[in-house]
Design an enzyme around this catalytic site. Structure first.
Site, PDB file in Angstrom:
ATOM      1  NE  ARG A 125       2.149   5.635   9.884  1.00  0.00           N
ATOM      2  CZ  ARG A 125       1.188   5.191   9.092  1.00  0.00           C
ATOM      3  NH1 ARG A 125       1.257   3.979   8.573  1.00  0.00           N
ATOM      4  NH2 ARG A 125       0.147   5.941   8.817  1.00  0.00           N
ATOM      5  CG  HIS A 131      -0.236   0.150   2.534  1.00  0.00           C
ATOM      6  ND1 HIS A 131       0.453  -0.897   3.110  1.00  0.00           N
ATOM      7  CD2 HIS A 131      -0.132   1.195   3.402  1.00  0.00           C
ATOM      8  CE1 HIS A 131       0.941  -0.512   4.272  1.00  0.00           C
ATOM      9  NE2 HIS A 131       0.616   0.755   4.466  1.00  0.00           N
ATOM     10  CG  HIS A 160       5.080   0.845   3.226  1.00  0.00           C
ATOM     11  ND1 HIS A 160       4.390   1.953   2.799  1.00  0.00           N
ATOM     12  CD2 HIS A 160       4.593   0.564   4.455  1.00  0.00           C
ATOM     13  CE1 HIS A 160       3.525   2.336   3.725  1.00  0.00           C
ATOM     14  NE2 HIS A 160       3.621   1.493   4.741  1.00  0.00           N
ATOM     15  CG  ASP A 182       1.567   5.050   4.845  1.00  0.00           C
ATOM     16  OD1 ASP A 182       1.168   3.882   5.059  1.00  0.00           O
ATOM     17  OD2 ASP A 182       2.697   5.453   5.162  1.00  0.00           O
TER      18      ASP A 182
END
Length: 275
Positions: A266, A96, A251, A98
């Protein structure tokens, strides 16, 4: 500071830099230039507090909150990405880009490794500019002008959020579906390179096409855009930082460490509307 390319299509490691101290403007520019050149960069063995991690992110862009998960105490822009020993699904465990279901998807994202399993837990990255450039001219003309429909509610990816929404979810967002429409091929606002901007996790269709019409085209693109020659693979150690350009890279965190714990912090950086 040195930048070493690690694969043919995407990815570079940066050495000779300490993110625990204030970056000089020239250093920050060099890191940003490496990101634009290689689409994902890795900086190993960094011992960062949450404050220093956020300061580094702020040098690269504008940190923003993630729509589904609460930030850690005192830092609303930092979320904990984790899979615990008893859990079976890893957060975002599918190819995907993000949050492409937002009207303004993020420019980039970064991860800091806090705990890693004894084996597995690598992350794959795929260059969407290389994937686009490898298409035939006929396919490029076909895709030009098409607009993709993106949703946060596709089953394969929403399943990967369930554990974190139960433990750390934002109550007001847990049941919400986000939807957006973005070009199938977007132009990078800084480099001018074109890149595929669909992904199997979030792209649900193409504007003006029936599902039967769009499905074969999307299935081809989903397979094509993650071909091995467009990818690199990163093996994590504690203290490693990865920073990727969400506008041209996908990623996929590999879910191959059942029974072990993996914990990351994150930060997501504000982007603009794809064009």
């Amino acid at each position: 500071m040195e930048v070493r390319q690690i694969a043919g299509a995407i990815g570079a490691e940066i050495t000779g830099i300490d993110l625990a101290r204030e970056l000089a403007p020239a250093e920050a520019r060099a890191v940003r230039e490496a990101l634009l050149a290689h689409e994902v960069i890795f900086i190993r063995n960094q011992r960062l507090s949450s404050a220093r991690f956020l300061d580094f992110a702020s040098k690269m862009g504008e940190p923003i909150e993630y729509p589904f998960v609460r930030g850690i105490d005192g830092y609303s822009q930092i979320i904990e990405v984790k899979k615990l020993e008893h859990e079976r699904h890893n957060f975002g465990g599918i190819w995907h880009s993000d949050t492409t279901y937002l009207d303004e998807p993020p420019m980039g994202s970064m991860l800091l490794a806090l705990e890693v399993p004894p084996f597995g837990g690598d992350t794959l990255f795929a260059s969407q500019s290389r994937a686009y450039e490898a298409l035939s001219e006929t396919m490029k003309r076909l895709l030009d002008g098409l607009v993709a429909i993106n949703s946060s509610a596709k089953a394969d990816v929403s399943r990967t959020r369930e554990d974190r929404i139960r433990s750390d979810g934002k109550s007001e967002a847990a049941a919400r579906e986000y939807r957006s429409e973005h070009p199938v091929v977007r132009t990078h606002p800084e480099t001018g390179r074109k890149a595929l901007y669909v992904n199997v996790a979030h792209t649900a269709g193409i504007v003006g096409m029936t599902d039967d019409e769009s499905a074969p085209l999307l299935d081809f693109l989903f397979r094509h855009q993650v071909r091995a020659e467009f990818t690199c693979r990163f093996r994590w150690s504690v203290g490693d930082v990865a920073f990727w350009d969400n506008r041209c890279a996908q990623h996929n965190p590999v879910n191959d460490y059942h029974g072990h714990r993996r914990v990351m912090h994150r930060i997501t950086l504000k982007g603009d509307r794809p064009r």
